[in-house]
Design an enzyme around this catalytic site. Structure first.
Site, PDB file in Angstrom:
ATOM      1  N   GLY A   6      -9.375  -1.551  -2.497  1.00 54.85           N
ATOM      2  CA  GLY A   6      -8.760  -0.596  -3.071  1.00 54.85           C
ATOM      3  C   GLY A   6      -7.895  -0.969  -4.032  1.00 54.85           C
ATOM      4  O   GLY A   6      -7.506  -2.163  -4.104  1.00 54.85           O
ATOM      5  N   GLY A  11      -2.369   1.747  -0.893  1.00 47.38           N
ATOM      6  CA  GLY A  11      -2.220   1.866   0.724  1.00 47.38           C
ATOM      7  C   GLY A  11      -2.771   0.840   1.819  1.00 47.38           C
ATOM      8  O   GLY A  11      -2.903   1.375   2.830  1.00 47.38           O
ATOM      9  N   ASP A  33      -2.763 -10.856  -0.874  1.00 44.44           N
ATOM     10  CA  ASP A  33      -1.333 -11.024  -1.484  1.00 44.44           C
ATOM     11  C   ASP A  33      -0.861 -12.032  -0.635  1.00 44.44           C
ATOM     12  O   ASP A  33      -0.106 -12.926  -1.327  1.00 44.44           O
ATOM     13  CB  ASP A  33      -0.817  -9.792  -1.278  1.00 44.44           C
ATOM     14  CG  ASP A  33      -0.984  -8.634  -2.229  1.00 44.44           C
ATOM     15  OD1 ASP A  33      -1.906  -8.899  -3.257  1.00 44.44           O
ATOM     16  OD2 ASP A  33      -0.618  -7.627  -2.307  1.00 44.44           O
TER      17      ASP A  33
END
Length: 189
Positions: A6, A11, A33
């Site tokens: 996403g 989220g 990340d």
């Protein structure tokens, strides 16, 4: 493997954290990340940044494949914002073992979350929106505009035992990479 895809701020990380609590077996959360955060904080020359980022993503994909190859359960948290990222994952990961989850969120809510976070360029998620879901095939999808991360995690957990065959990754691999030979370098059972 549960593969969450996403936009930024959709989220994914919150769902992954909840999955680690609700899934019955041990899982590792591998967010892209975290790989970017491991890089030195020194400035990268603008002309070199794209190559550095691409090497980071390629290394991340191989780390995920390596963890899975020795039998670890993985929750992947990724932004497949460029076609080559999806193609690389399709080539590396054993597609029958991947539950591909589309994580959606309304543009308005994405803007609100980006502003609240303050650590992302404004409009990043909006720029990613069309590209991230361009392939259009998932095993299951969640919309975090109204559903909580816990609700999404519970839905994914309930779906795992009845995951489709062929999986979305199997269908995408055939569609985008062609039939798989019996033994592909870099693919793990």
């Amino acid at each position: 493997m549960v593969f969450l895809n996403g936009t930024s701020s959709a989220g994914k990380t919150s769902i992954a954290a909840e999955l680690l609590h609700v899934l019955d077996e041990p899982y590792f959360h591998l967010p892209v990340d975290a790989f970017h955060a491991m890089r030195t904080s020194k400035e990268v020359a603008p002309g070199e940044l794209e190559a550095v980022l691409k090497r980071t993503w390629l290394g991340f994909h191989r780390a995920v494949a390596g963890m899975a190859s020795v039998g670890n359960n993985i929750v992947v948290d990724h932004v497949l914002g460029e076609r080559w990222r999806l193609l690389d994952c399709l080539a590396l990961l054993e597609p029958r073992n991947v539950l591909f989850v589309g994580v959606h969120c309304s543009p308005e809510e994405l803007r609100r979350r980006e502003k609240a976070r303050g650590d992302r360029p404004p409009g990043l998620a909006a720029r990613q929106l069309d590209r991230v879901h361009a392939h259009g095939v998932y095993d299951i999808e969640c919309d975090t505009t109204t559903a909580s991360p816990r609700d999404c995690a519970e839905r994914i957990k309930d779906f795992l035992p009845r995951a489709p065959s062929p999986t979305a990754f199997e269908r995408l691999r055939r569609l985008l990479l062609g039939p798989a030979p019996r033994s592909r370098p870099g693919c793990f059972p």
